[in-house]
Design an enzyme around this catalytic site. Structure first.
Site, PDB file in Angstrom:
ATOM      1  N   GLU A 172       5.580   2.294  -3.478  1.00  0.00           N
ATOM      2  CA  GLU A 172       6.080   0.902  -3.427  1.00  0.00           C
ATOM      3  C   GLU A 172       5.232  -0.053  -4.267  1.00  0.00           C
ATOM      4  O   GLU A 172       4.804  -1.106  -3.786  1.00  0.00           O
ATOM      5  CB  GLU A 172       6.163   0.426  -1.971  1.00  0.00           C
ATOM      6  N   GLU A 291      11.761   7.480   1.741  1.00  0.00           N
ATOM      7  CA  GLU A 291      11.610   6.801   3.045  1.00  0.00           C
ATOM      8  C   GLU A 291      12.981   6.280   3.461  1.00  0.00           C
ATOM      9  O   GLU A 291      13.595   5.502   2.706  1.00  0.00           O
ATOM     10  CB  GLU A 291      10.635   5.618   2.962  1.00  0.00           C
TER      11      GLU A 291
HETATM   12  O1  AHR Z   1       7.001   3.796   6.663  1.00  0.00           O
HETATM   13  C1  AHR Z   1       6.323   2.611   6.894  1.00  0.00           C
HETATM   14  C2  AHR Z   1       6.024   1.854   5.592  1.00  0.00           C
HETATM   15  O2  AHR Z   1       7.219   1.425   5.018  1.00  0.00           O
HETATM   16  C3  AHR Z   1       5.376   2.645   4.491  1.00  0.00           C
HETATM   17  O3  AHR Z   1       3.990   2.707   4.614  1.00  0.00           O
HETATM   18  C4  AHR Z   1       5.749   1.867   3.273  1.00  0.00           C
HETATM   19  O4  AHR Z   1       5.833   2.674   2.116  1.00  0.00           O
HETATM   20  C5  AHR Z   1       7.069   1.220   3.636  1.00  0.00           C
HETATM   21  O5  AHR Z   1       7.077  -0.126   3.361  1.00  0.00           O
END
Ligand code: AHR
Length: 496
Positions: A172, A291
Site C-alpha cells: 500500500e 487483501e
Molecule cells: O489488513 C489490515 C491492514 O489493511 C493491512 O495492514 C494494510 O495493508 C491494509 O490497509
C-alpha cells in the site's frame, strides 16, 4: 420468485488457480502472538505453534500465506527476526503502535508454513528500507550457500534454501498512512530497481507490485498507470486491496456491494490492458487481490486501545451472519474473475479480521469461516461463466441487483459440477440449474447456511452448515428452494 442458473460447459472463464485461496498473516495485534504462536499454551507444540489453529488452517485449504504484512512490513527489519531468540531486539512497531518482540520471525514462519501445508508469499520493506534489505533477504532465503547471507541462514538452522517463489514489492505504498509513503513516480522507480536486483539473485521468482490500497484513493487508476509504466516488464502481478463494511446498517445495500467489487476488479484489468496496449506488449498482467474481506466492527475498539502493548486486541472483528453472506458473494465474484485474478488473500487469518479466533482455552470459528471453507475446498477446477435469470432489487447505491448470485465450477478430476448459490432476498427463492451438456449421475452433497439472525455472531459455536434435503436432480436439472438470506452449495456427480 424463481431464479435459474444455466451451466454451459463450453463457456469457461478459466481454470481456477489454487492461489485464489490464500490469506494474509501480519504482525498485528494477536495475529501472530497469541494467535498462531503461543508458547506455553496447552494447545501448542514444542515450537510454540497452536495445533488447534494449525488444524483449522488446514481445514481452510489455504495455499499462500502473505507475510509479514500489511502496514507492518513498511517499518520492519527482517534481520531482527533471525538468530537466537534471546538476542533478538524488542522494537516499536510504528504501523500499529505496538511492541514487537521478534520472537517469531522468518525461520519460525517457514516452519509454520510446513506444518500447515501452506506456501510463503513474502513482502519486502519498500517503506523505511529498500533495495539493499530486499536483496539481502532474498539471498538469505533463496541462495544455496557460500555467501554471507546464505551461510548465515545455514548457521541459523536451515541448511537448504527456503526457495520462496512469490514476493510482494512493499505494501500500500500509495497510502499516506504507510511508513515511507511514496508518489507513484517514486514507488514505480523503486519497485523497478528492486525487482531488477531481486531477479539478479533469483531469476525464478514471481513478483507482485503494489496497486491502489482502495478504489476510493484520489490516485486510483493513475497510480496503477504510472507504476506499471515503470514496472510492466519486471513484475508478474499487480496487487489490489478491497474491504467492505455495513456501517450504515443497510443489509440490501451491503450485499449489493459485490457489484462494486466486480467493477473494481474489471477496472483494474482495464488499466493493466491499457498499459499493455500502450507498451505494444505481448504480456498480459494478472492480478493479486492480496487483501480482501469485511472490516469495520473493530474500528472503535482499535481507537480505544492503548498504544505500546505487545499483542494487543486489535482489528478483532466479530463477524455476524450478514458478513458471511457478504464473504460468500465476494467469493463468487472472485471466481467470475478467475481468468485474471490468480492470487487472492483473505485478510487476515487468525484473530485479526479473521475466520479463526483464539483464546487461552481454544479456538472458535467465525461465521465467515464456512463459505470460505466450502469454496476453498470445492471451488477447484474450471470456473464456468454464469448465465442467470433472477429477480432484481434496487438499493441505496445500486440498481438492478440480482437477488441470486451463483456460479458453477467443473472439477474434471472428481467428475463433479459444484454450484455455489446465494439468495440475497428475504423470501424463499425457487431455484433450478440447467446442466445442458452435463449429465447428472447423482447428488453428492447439498448444504445450506441459513436461518440465523443477520446480526448473530458465532462465539458460542452454534453456527454450522446444514444439509438441504429438499433437492431433486434428474439427468439435466437440479431443482430446490433457496432459503431466505442463504448461502448454498450443491455437488453433482456428472458422467464423463
Ligand atoms: O489488513 C489490515 C491492514 O489493511 C493491512 O495492514 C494494510 O495493508 C491494509 O490497509
Amino acid at each position: 420468485m424463481h431464479a435459474k442458473l444455466t451451466i454451459d460447459p463450453t463457456n469457461q472463464i478459466s481454470k481456477i488457480d489454487d492461489r485464489l485461496y490464500s490469506a494474509l498473516i501480519e504482525h498485528l495485534g494477536r495475529g501472530v502472538y497469541d494467535g498462531l504462536y503461543n508458547p506455553g499454551n496447552a494447545h501448542s507444540d514444542d515450537n510454540g505453534f497452536r495445533q488447534d489453529v494449525v488444524k483449522a488452517v488446514k481445514d481452510l485449504n489455504i495455499d499462500l500465506i502473505r507475510y509479514p504484512g500489511g502496514n507492518f512490513v513498511s517499518g520492519y527489519n527482517w534481520e531482527d527476526g533471525i538468530g537466537p531468540k534471546d538476542q533478538r531486539p524488542t522494537r516499536l512497531d510504528l504501523a500499529w503502535r505496538s511492541i514487537e518482540t521478534n520472537q517469531f520471525g522468518l525461520h519460525e514462519f517457514m516452519k509454520w508454513t510446513q506444518q500447515t501445508g501452506t506456501r510463503p508469499d513474502m513482502a519486502v520493506n519498500l517503506g523505511s528500507r529498500g533495495i539493499d534489505a530486499a536483496r539481502n533477504l532474498i539471498e538469505y532465503c533463496n541462495f544455496p550457500g557460500g555467501t554471507y547471507w546464505s551461510d548465515l541462514r545455514k548457521k541459523n538452522g536451515a541448511e537448504k534454501p527456503f526457495n520462496i517463489k512469490t514476493w510482494c514489492l512493499g505494501n500500500e505504498m500509495d497510502g499516506d498512512w504507510q511508513i515511507g509513503h511514496k508518489t507513484a513516480e517514486e514507488y514505480g522507480r523503486l519497485a523497478h530497481e528492486t525487482a531488477k536486483v531481486m531477479r539478479l539473485v533469483d531469476p525464478n521468482i514471481d513478483l507482485v507490485v503494489s496497486g491502489s490500497s482502495t478504489r476510493e484513493m484520489a490516485t486510483f487508476g493513475s497510480w496503477e498507470e504510472t507504476v506499471l509504466d515503470h514496472t510492466y516488464d519486471d513484475v508478474d502481478y499487480l496487487s489490489l486491496h478491497r474491504y467492505y463494511d455495513n456501517q450504515e446498517n443497510d443489509l440490501e445495500n451491503f450485499l449489493a456491494k459485490s457489484i462494486d467489487f466486480d467493477e473494481f476488479i474489471s477496472g483494474i484489468v482495464a488499466v493493466c490492458d491499457a498499459v499493455k496496449a500502450r507498451k505494444h506488449s505481448t504480456k498480459t498482467l494478472n492480478l493479486a487481490l492480496d487483501e480482501w474481506n469485511v472490516w469495520y466492527h473493530s474500528h472503535k475498539q482499535d481507537d480505544e486501545t492503548a498504544p505500546w502493548q505487545h499483542a494487543p486486541h486489535l482489528l478483532e472483528d466479530h463477524y455476524n451472519f450478514e458478513d458471511a453472506l457478504m464473504v460468500g458473494t465476494m467469493l463468487i465474484t472472485l471466481l467470475k474473475h478467475a481468468d485474471r485474478v490468480k492470487i487472492a488473500c483473505l485478510a487476515q487469518l487468525v484473530n485479526v479480521i479473521a475466520p479463526i479466533m483464539t483464546d487461552d482455552q481454544g479456538i472458535w470459528l467465525q461465521s465467515i469461516f464456512f463459505p470460505f471453507m466450502q469454496v476453498s475446498k470445492y471451488g477447484r477446477g474450471i470456473a464456468l461463466a454464469p448465465k442467470q435469470t433472477t429477480p432484481t432489487y434496487n438499493s441505496k447505491d445500486f440498481q438492478d441487483v440480482p437477488v441470486l448470485d451463483s456460479l458453477a465450477v467443473y472439477n474434471p478430476d472428481q467428475h463433479e459440477v459444484v454450484v455455489f448459490a446465494e439468495n440475497k432476498g428475504q423470501t424463499p427463492l425457487d431455484f433450478s440449474t440447467e446442466l445442458c451438456e452435463f449429465t447428472a449421475k447423482n447428488l453428492v452433497e447439498a448444504t445450506q447456511f441459513c436461518g440465523y439472525g443477520i446480526k448473530e455472531t458465532n462465539e458460542d459455536q452454534h453456527m454450522h452448515l446444514q444439509p438441504n434435503t429438499q433437492v431433486t436432480v434428474d439427468a439435466h436439472q437440479l431443482s430446490t428452494t433457496l432459503a431466505p438470506l442463504s448461502w448454498n452449495m450443491f455437488r453433482i456427480q456428472v458422467a464423463d
